[in-house]
Scaffold this active site. Structure first.
Site, PDB file in Angstrom:
ATOM      1  N   LYS A  62     -96.309 -97.229  13.792  1.00 11.98           N
ATOM      2  CA  LYS A  62     -97.810 -97.539  14.059  1.00 11.98           C
ATOM      3  C   LYS A  62     -97.993 -98.776  15.089  1.00 11.98           C
ATOM      4  CE  LYS A  62     -99.175 -95.126   9.945  1.00 11.98           C
ATOM      5  NZ  LYS A  62     -99.270 -95.358   8.599  1.00 11.98           N
ATOM      6  N   GLN A 106    -101.436 -98.713   3.947  1.00 11.31           N
ATOM      7  CA  GLN A 106     -99.948 -98.116   3.864  1.00 11.31           C
ATOM      8  C   GLN A 106    -100.002 -97.858   2.226  1.00 11.31           C
ATOM      9  OE1 GLN A 106     -98.514 -96.948   6.551  1.00 11.31           O
ATOM     10  NE2 GLN A 106     -97.510 -95.761   4.943  1.00 11.31           N
ATOM     11  N   ASP A 129    -107.988 -93.702   8.687  1.00  4.15           N
ATOM     12  CA  ASP A 129    -107.149 -92.741   7.740  1.00  4.15           C
ATOM     13  C   ASP A 129    -108.081 -91.439   7.452  1.00  4.15           C
ATOM     14  OD1 ASP A 129    -104.364 -92.712   7.628  1.00  4.15           O
ATOM     15  OD2 ASP A 129    -104.523 -94.036   5.918  1.00  4.15           O
TER      16      ASP A 129
END
Ligand code: NAP
Length: 294
Positions: A62, A106, A129
């Site tokens: 990322k 995460q 997300d």
């Protein structure tokens, strides 16, 4: 070019890496001009807890993509013994920070932290997300919201390969909230007839072998074998598994055998994975634009 398989020709291997790099090229140009216009670049904050090798490697991917497209990236690393309250406090701070456009925690989180509580704490307009219950509901109600990255990337891949979705039989193996369910909904929204299979599905091969589009999101190495695949099907392999013999990454699909039967197929690595990261960049841009234009 779809569903036609001539003789023993192998499937076309569709590269998510190539598509992602094209999309990132366009994003780079767009972001450079927006950064000039608004006086700052989009800003993504990633929270990484602990040092699980899989999570560390995803976060690195990322960071690299942000650098490529011109998104400012901050990775906040925390020890695995951080308390749930401390993590929620950190999210509150980032929610209130007007220089932050996207917040990504995460996953997976240590067992003492409730992931659903953490996800629900992220501001919906910073939920890059697309996991917040509000964004999930928006998807199911066909309302404006942030669509989660992997399902969005899968649909982009199908479009890229020129795969007609409407009217086709699609089967998704897996019903998780982050892949199986949302990709099934997106396929349904594109007018496919969708079957969702899972661990309690009976006669799985009989179902999957009816599918014109087969999406495997199981998390089991080479789970999908050639006998489970319809001749000429489009096969999307979402799985990211470690081959116990070779130690290498492999998907949920027995690529070598299924390649001989499918018309189009994605590979692991280099298929869905790069698209997920690319869609994260798109979602960060979407959040930034919302913040800049509102
Ligand atoms: P998950 O939450 O573990 O879900 C797996 C699904 O597979 C469950 O719905 C489960 O059914 C089903 N399943 C398990 N065994 C089965 C069987 N024998 N027959 C049929 N279905 C079975 O996993 P996930 O988070 O969706 O991820 C799936 C895979 O995709 C993993 O390998 C993950 O690493 C990978 N992934 C890749 C990306 C990417 O960007 N490339 C992103 C996310 C995930 P039940 O619901 O009945 O348990």
């Amino acid at each position: 070019m779809y569903f036609v398989k001539v003789g023993d020709k192998m499937a076309v291997v569709v590269s998510g890496k190539t598509l992602a790099s094209q999309i990132k090229g366009n994003l780079t140009i767009k972001i450079a001009s927006l950064t000039k216009k608004y006086g700052r670049a989009p800003h993504l904050v990633v929270i990484l807890i602990g040092d699980d090798p899989g999570s560390v490697s995803y976060v690195k991917g990322k960071e690299k993509a942000c650098l490529e497209v011109g998104i400012k990236n901050t990775t906040i690393r925390k020890a695995p013994d951080i308390s749930e309250a401390q993590l929620l406090q950190l999210i509150t701070t980032l929610n209130e920070d007007t220089t932050v456009d996207g917040i990504l925690v995460q996953l997976p989180l240590p067992k003492h932290i409730a992931a659903d509580k953490v996800i629900a704490a992220i501001r919906i307009d910073k939920d890059v997300d697309g996991f917040h219950p509000h964004n999930v509901a928006a998807l199911y109600l066909k309302q404006q919201g942030i669509i989660s990255c992997t399902p969005k990337g899968i649909i982009a891949l199908l479009d890229y390969m020129g795969c007609e979705i409407e009217g086709k039989n699609a089967c998704v193996i897996g019903r998780s909230n982050i892949v199986g369910m949302p990709v099934a909904k997106l396929l349904l929204d594109r007018n496919a007839t969708v079957t969702i299979a899972h661990s309690r599905t009976k006669n799985l091969a009989a179902i999957t072998s009816q599918a014109d589009i087969l999406v495997a999101a199981v998390g089991k190495p080479r789970f999908v074998t050639a006998d489970m695949v319809k001749e000429g099907a489009v096969v999307i392999d979402v799985g990211v598994n470690r081959d116990l013999n070779t130690g290498k990454l492999c998907g949920d699909v027995d690529f070598i055998e299924v390649e001989k039967k499918a018309s189009y197929i994605t590979k692991v690595p280099g298929g869905v994975g790069p698209m997920t990261i690319c869609c994260l960049m798109e979602n960060t841009l979407e959040c930034y634009l919302k913040h800049m234009e509102d």
